[in-house]
Design a protein around this motif. Structure first.
Motif, PDB file in Angstrom:
ATOM      1  N   ASN A  21      -3.029 -12.631  57.501  1.00 33.86           N
ATOM      2  CA  ASN A  21      -3.012 -11.976  56.192  1.00 33.86           C
ATOM      3  C   ASN A  21      -4.417 -11.806  55.637  1.00 33.86           C
ATOM      4  OD1 ASN A  21      -0.226 -11.897  56.261  1.00 33.86           O
ATOM      5  ND2 ASN A  21       0.046 -13.676  54.947  1.00 33.86           N
ATOM      6  N   THR A  22      -5.164 -12.903  55.605  1.00 34.57           N
ATOM      7  CA  THR A  22      -6.513 -12.865  55.031  1.00 34.57           C
ATOM      8  C   THR A  22      -7.476 -12.086  55.915  1.00 34.57           C
ATOM      9  OG1 THR A  22      -6.160 -14.991  53.925  1.00 34.57           O
ATOM     10  CG2 THR A  22      -8.446 -14.286  54.243  1.00 34.57           C
ATOM     11  N   LEU A  23      -7.441 -12.337  57.222  1.00 29.55           N
ATOM     12  CA  LEU A  23      -8.394 -11.691  58.122  1.00 29.55           C
ATOM     13  C   LEU A  23      -8.160 -10.182  58.221  1.00 29.55           C
ATOM     14  CD1 LEU A  23      -8.599 -14.321  61.008  1.00 29.55           C
ATOM     15  CD2 LEU A  23     -10.220 -13.930  59.140  1.00 29.55           C
ATOM     16  N   LEU A  24      -6.905  -9.755  58.246  1.00 26.09           N
ATOM     17  CA  LEU A  24      -6.624  -8.324  58.322  1.00 26.09           C
ATOM     18  C   LEU A  24      -7.031  -7.607  57.036  1.00 26.09           C
ATOM     19  CD1 LEU A  24      -3.143  -8.320  60.103  1.00 26.09           C
ATOM     20  CD2 LEU A  24      -5.274  -7.394  61.010  1.00 26.09           C
ATOM     21  N   GLU A  48     -12.228   0.291  49.759  1.00 24.77           N
ATOM     22  CA  GLU A  48     -12.119  -0.534  48.551  1.00 24.77           C
ATOM     23  C   GLU A  48     -10.908  -0.078  47.758  1.00 24.77           C
ATOM     24  OE1 GLU A  48     -15.788  -0.289  46.436  1.00 24.77           O
ATOM     25  OE2 GLU A  48     -16.943  -1.381  47.953  1.00 24.77           O
ATOM     26  N   GLN A  49      -9.734  -0.499  48.201  1.00 24.24           N
ATOM     27  CA  GLN A  49      -8.485  -0.092  47.565  1.00 24.24           C
ATOM     28  C   GLN A  49      -7.600  -1.323  47.334  1.00 24.24           C
ATOM     29  OE1 GLN A  49      -7.971   2.827  46.401  1.00 24.24           O
ATOM     30  NE2 GLN A  49      -9.670   3.928  47.367  1.00 24.24           N
ATOM     31  N   PRO A  50      -7.948  -2.173  46.365  1.00 23.08           N
ATOM     32  CA  PRO A  50      -7.156  -3.393  46.123  1.00 23.08           C
ATOM     33  C   PRO A  50      -5.727  -3.116  45.677  1.00 23.08           C
ATOM     34  CG  PRO A  50      -8.772  -3.066  44.370  1.00 23.08           C
ATOM     35  CD  PRO A  50      -9.095  -2.082  45.442  1.00 23.08           C
ATOM     36  N   VAL A  51      -5.503  -1.997  44.960  1.00 16.25           N
ATOM     37  CA  VAL A  51      -4.143  -1.683  44.516  1.00 16.25           C
ATOM     38  C   VAL A  51      -3.273  -1.317  45.718  1.00 16.25           C
ATOM     39  CG1 VAL A  51      -2.743  -0.229  43.012  1.00 16.25           C
ATOM     40  CG2 VAL A  51      -5.048  -0.894  42.296  1.00 16.25           C
ATOM     41  N   VAL A  52      -3.836  -0.566  46.659  1.00 15.52           N
ATOM     42  CA  VAL A  52      -3.101  -0.235  47.878  1.00 15.52           C
ATOM     43  C   VAL A  52      -2.763  -1.503  48.658  1.00 15.52           C
ATOM     44  CG1 VAL A  52      -3.271   0.935  50.121  1.00 15.52           C
ATOM     45  CG2 VAL A  52      -4.105   2.071  48.056  1.00 15.52           C
ATOM     46  N   GLN A  53      -3.703  -2.433  48.721  1.00  9.68           N
ATOM     47  CA  GLN A  53      -3.444  -3.689  49.433  1.00  9.68           C
ATOM     48  C   GLN A  53      -2.384  -4.526  48.723  1.00  9.68           C
ATOM     49  OE1 GLN A  53      -7.533  -5.067  49.547  1.00  9.68           O
ATOM     50  NE2 GLN A  53      -7.808  -4.369  51.643  1.00  9.68           N
ATOM     51  N   ILE A  59       5.466  -4.364  50.035  1.00 11.06           N
ATOM     52  CA  ILE A  59       6.279  -3.756  51.091  1.00 11.06           C
ATOM     53  C   ILE A  59       6.639  -4.808  52.136  1.00 11.06           C
ATOM     54  CG2 ILE A  59       6.282  -2.068  52.961  1.00 11.06           C
ATOM     55  CD1 ILE A  59       4.515  -0.289  51.231  1.00 11.06           C
ATOM     56  N   GLY A  60       5.668  -5.672  52.465  1.00 13.25           N
ATOM     57  CA  GLY A  60       5.948  -6.763  53.398  1.00 13.25           C
ATOM     58  C   GLY A  60       7.008  -7.705  52.864  1.00 13.25           C
ATOM     59  N   GLU A  61       6.952  -7.984  51.566  1.00 13.35           N
ATOM     60  CA  GLU A  61       7.964  -8.857  50.966  1.00 13.35           C
ATOM     61  C   GLU A  61       9.332  -8.187  50.973  1.00 13.35           C
ATOM     62  OE1 GLU A  61       6.753 -10.142  47.117  1.00 13.35           O
ATOM     63  OE2 GLU A  61       4.997 -11.230  47.832  1.00 13.35           O
ATOM     64  N   SER A 321      -2.809  -1.758  58.002  1.00 13.81           N
ATOM     65  CA  SER A 321      -1.859  -1.791  56.887  1.00 13.81           C
ATOM     66  C   SER A 321      -0.477  -2.198  57.378  1.00 13.81           C
ATOM     67  CB  SER A 321      -1.790  -0.422  56.200  1.00 13.81           C
ATOM     68  OG  SER A 321      -3.005  -0.101  55.575  1.00 13.81           O
ATOM     69  N   VAL A 322      -0.052  -1.605  58.486  1.00 12.01           N
ATOM     70  CA  VAL A 322       1.255  -1.955  59.057  1.00 12.01           C
ATOM     71  C   VAL A 322       1.271  -3.418  59.487  1.00 12.01           C
ATOM     72  CG1 VAL A 322       2.886  -1.482  60.918  1.00 12.01           C
ATOM     73  CG2 VAL A 322       1.705   0.407  59.778  1.00 12.01           C
ATOM     74  N   LEU A 323       0.185  -3.866  60.122  1.00 11.21           N
ATOM     75  CA  LEU A 323       0.116  -5.255  60.562  1.00 11.21           C
ATOM     76  C   LEU A 323       0.128  -6.222  59.376  1.00 11.21           C
ATOM     77  CD1 LEU A 323      -2.515  -4.989  63.462  1.00 11.21           C
ATOM     78  CD2 LEU A 323      -0.020  -5.204  63.647  1.00 11.21           C
ATOM     79  N   ILE A 324      -0.534  -5.844  58.290  1.00  7.71           N
ATOM     80  CA  ILE A 324      -0.519  -6.692  57.095  1.00  7.71           C
ATOM     81  C   ILE A 324       0.892  -6.813  56.540  1.00  7.71           C
ATOM     82  CG2 ILE A 324      -1.237  -6.779  54.672  1.00  7.71           C
ATOM     83  CD1 ILE A 324      -3.950  -5.665  55.569  1.00  7.71           C
ATOM     84  N   MET A 325       1.618  -5.709  56.488  1.00  5.92           N
ATOM     85  CA  MET A 325       3.001  -5.754  55.996  1.00  5.92           C
ATOM     86  C   MET A 325       3.856  -6.679  56.863  1.00  5.92           C
ATOM     87  SD  MET A 325       3.590  -1.707  55.260  1.00  5.92           S
ATOM     88  CE  MET A 325       2.334  -0.729  54.435  1.00  5.92           C
TER      89      MET A 325
END
Length: 417
Positions: A21-24, A48-53, A59-61, A321-325
């Motif tokens: 989570n953190t590294l990605l 630099e898109q913290p809102v997207v993250q 989405i992951g939740e 992004s997909v991997l983070i989700m």
């Protein structure tokens, strides 16, 4: 016993997904999206898109609903074919640990149904604020400093539990919170001090080491405190530490809700993911209309058009992004399975290992440099957290023979990232 054999597997998966989570997320922050051909690295612009993250996290939740739906389907077919009764909380200890997040505690609790589910929007809003602040802070600090600064959470959980949940803290626990604050401060200082490549060899005397370290730290702070990099690091640490106020509020709200209502923990994550995603998207649209679409807000945090372009045009960002989700959804599932099967002591040890792994991987990838001062802060953080959770004893004899404190949060906190 198969259920007990599963716990090491779940712990491993919890650590793996938590580290990812953190590294990605940090990997995304390092991706160049504009002026990538510029010879001067300072002219290149990274993602630099913290809102997207934040939206990615929700989405992951929401992906937890897939597990809930799958479990419901299997449970229905099994009950029809074998006369099997659905799992209840009575046999919770005998269950496979992988099923525990799907079981609600029903003792003297009202089922959370209908409009009562909307109460979960409250902790979801806290999660939005905390996650966005932390994502902005991560832009300015190394991944390990980000993870260590999140250790300030125990301070705010302790204070809020005393104020709102009427929990009691003993003297040694208050001293542990002071140690945690000191550790976070030192970690932040380590991030603000630029490494000195021309440092002299360490002296053999411990006294000389301490004196020179203090003198070097003072000189470094004076020299770098006015630089943009140092100020950004300080701002990042403050934002991450401040975000823990909202995370602690989220934990206290979830504690209050889970003590009053009966609902499966994985459904709590799913509902908060749904509410959080809706509120995030509505807020993002409003901020884009008022700020992001203006000339001043172009390419900023609230420029939704630019954010969409960056996510869709750069493969590394889209894939990560997909991997983070996936990793966030997995972390919630494995984390809930583990935390309902082991003690608070083991959870603290796992969290420490998670921070260590993030630090080691960041160093191996050359995302940051090794800092001795960061070790001092990390040790204080770990010691303060372990002392607070009764894993280690207080060094003073007057506190050695103490009454074991009750847990601040009777219900297991649901950590989302």
């Amino acid at each position: 016993m198969a259920p007990r054999i599963m716990i090491p597997v779940l712990v491993t998966m919890m650590l793996l997904t938590g580290v990812c989570n953190t590294l990605l997320t940090k990997y995304q922050d390092l991706q160049c999206v504009r002026n990538c051909d510029a010879t001067d690295p300072k002219q290149r612009h990274t993602f630099e898109q913290p809102v997207v993250q934040t939206a990615q996290m929700f989405i992951g939740e929401m992906g937890c609903w897939l597990v809930v739906a799958g479990f419901a389907i299997v449970n229905r077919f099994t009950s029809r074919s074998r006369g099997y009764s659905p799992i209840t909380s009575e046999g919770l200890r005998e269950q496979n640990p992988i099923l525990k997040p799907l079981v609600a505690k029903e003792e003297e609790r009202v089922p959370m149904r209908g409009s009562k589910v909307l109460l979960l929007a409250l902790p979801a809003c806290c999660d939005i604020t905390a996650t966005t602040l932390m994502n902005v802070g991560l832009l300015y600090v190394a991944a390990s400093i980000y993870q260590m600064t999140r250790g300030a959470l125990v301070l705010f959980v302790g204070v809020f539990s005393v104020i709102f949940l009427r929990r009691r803290l003993f003297a040694y626990q208050w001293s542990a919170l002071v140690i945690v604050v000191l550790g976070v401060g030192i970690v932040g200082l380590a991030g603000a001090i630029a490494p000195n490549p021309q440092a002299k060899p360490e002296p053999r005397s411990m006294v000389e080491t301490a004196v020179l370290l203090a003198r070097a730290a003072t000189d470094q702070v004076k020299a770098t405190a006015q630089t943009p990099e140092a100020l950004q690091t300080i701002i990042g640490v403050l934002m991450i530490a401040g975000a823990q106020i909202f995370t602690a509020t989220q934990f206290v709200l979830e504690e209050w809700l889970l003590e009053k209502y009966a609902i499966e923990p994985l459904k709590v994550v799913g509902w908060e993911g749904l509410f959080g995603f809706i509120v995030t998207m509505l807020g993002f649209a409003l901020l884009h209309w008022t700020i992001g679409s203006t000339e001043h807000g172009r390419y900023g945090y609230f420029d939704a058009v630019e954010a969409w372009r960056q996510v869709t045009h750069y493969k590394a960002i889209a894939v990560s992004s997909v991997l983070i989700m996936i990793s966030i959804g997995g972390f919630n599932f494995f984390g809930l399975s583990v935390t309902r099967s082991i003690s608070a002591t083991s959870r603290s040890t796992i969290d420490t290992c998670r921070t260590l792994f993030i630090w080691i991987v960041s160093l191996a990838l050359h995302w940051e440099t090794f800092k001795w001062l960061q070790i001092v802060g990390f040790v204080l953080l770990v010691y303060g957290t372990f002392l607070f959770n009764d894993i280690v004893g207080h060094p003073f004899r007057s506190c050695a023979k103490r009454q074991r404190a009750a847990p601040l949060l009777a219900e297991t906190p649901i950590e989302h990232m």
